[in-house]
Design an enzyme around this catalytic site. Structure first.
Site: not given
Ligand code: CDT
Length: 338
Positions: A47, A113, A131, A152, A187, A212
């Site tokens: 991502e 995204n 996303k 985000e 993600c 990420n």
């Molecule tokens: N980038 C991304 O979507 N990260 C989220 C972090 C969530 S932390 C509340 C993930 O689901 O990995």
């Protein structure tokens, strides 16, 4: 192996706030060259591949923020043709390798995204995914520049393309004359059963997902706020593997996950865990570092058949007439407590 493909997850190590696109691009090109030299036909990148994971920062400088997106308008054409990143896509095409790459997309009307799947044979975008499940908040919970926020919802609109599978026609010849059916997630989407099942219902054989995932942000997760860094890292890895393995299994598909990993700016750790999972939910290959690394496996798409035709034969065993709640709006509605 009747429909065998050699595929890879390209894990990308630390990319700091100050890391230039030119440096990132050089690293990505090295990864795609390494994959091609080993006969890989499809490489999945993370991502927001071209920049650091900027939604962790509360950015007040519009010029800095603007620099984290790729500009894709009617004038610029597709991202593959835009000047900042064209060099990368040109390399993938020259090497005849399919790639999925995530990036911040600015259309001039909205920011998303996004991940594109690009044919190595033609250099054309075969599918674009935006996303759907944007985690975090619009406002920062802490203004300290050193804090790991999750903004985000501030920087992106929710994806508006749904979960549309497509045929990777570029891989048809390698796949016994039948193009693989591919789905894309980004993600946080991988934690939501709904998207996976939409893809399962389209017969997806390969699910591509870049991410990420912060290795330490208890203030975002809830739960034990005093959790140690080691325990938090273990939990984040556990949940990542849990959801991918379970959903690959219940939808009878391979999944390739690619991490942006390592310690950005020396204070924002991201989990690695790039892996290739088979339709029975087993990990067949997995990253060993937190740096730039290729995770490679040969997969036979015919291995999806067993689950799709038996245990998870969706046409035969599903009872959609009883699943109405799944498509109703709103959140949890507990039964009344008499
Ligand atoms: N980038 C991304 O979507 N990260 C989220 C972090 C969530 S932390 C509340 C993930 O689901 O990995």
């Amino acid at each position: 192996m009747a429909r065998a493909l050699k595929v890879a997850a390209a894990q990308v190590g630390p990319v700091h706030r100050s890391t230039s696109r030119a440096e990132v691009l050089a690293r990505l090109i090295k990864l795609v060259e390494g994959a091609a030299s080993q006969g890989v036909q499809l490489v999945v990148f993370p991502e927001t591949t071209f920049t650091t994971f900027f939604p962790r920062y509360y950015i007040t400088d519009d010029k800095e923020l603007a620099n984290y997106y790729e500009y894709e308008t009617e004038e610029t054409g597709p991202v593959t043709e835009t000047k900042n990143v064209k060099e990368f896509f040109d390399h993938a095409k020259a090497l005849c390798v399919d790639v999925q790459v995530g990036y911040g997309e600015d259309t001039g009307k909205g920011r998303y995204n996004t991940a594109v799947y690009v044919s190595g044979a033609t250099g054309k975008v075969l599918n674009k995914y935006r996303k759907v499940h944007l985690p975090g908040s619009t406002e920062p919970f802490d203004l300290e520049p050193t804090t790991t926020n999750q903004l985000e919802k501030r920087y992106f609109l929710p994806g508006n393309f749904g979960f549309q599978a497509f045929r990777a026609s570029s891989l048809k010849e390698h796949c016994g004359g039948t193009s693989p059916i591919v789905g894309q997630l980004i993600c946080n989407d991988r934690r939501w059963a709904e998207g996976w099942r939409c893809y399962g219902l389209q017969g997806v054989e390969i699910l591509c997902c870049g991410y990420n995932t912060t290795a330490y942000a208890p203030q975002l997760w809830g739960g034990d706020q005093n959790i140690s860094r080691e325990k938090a890292y273990e939990e984040a890895m556990f949940h990542h593997k849990l959801v991918v393995q379970a959903h690959a299994y219940t939808n009878s598909m391979f999944c390739i996950t690619a991490a942006r990993a390592g310690n950005d700016d020396g204070r924002h750790p991201l989990i690695p865990g790039s892996m290739i999972v088979d339709p029975e939910g087993h990990i067949v290959a997995e990253s060993k570092t937190e740096d730039d690394e290729l995770v490679i496996a040969v997969i036979d798409l015919d291995d999806c058949k067993q689950g799709k035709e038996r245990t998870f034969n969706l046409g035969k065993h599903r009872r959609p007439e009883l699943y109405g709640r799944l498509v109703e709006g709103g959140g949890v509605q507990p039964p009344p407590d008499e």
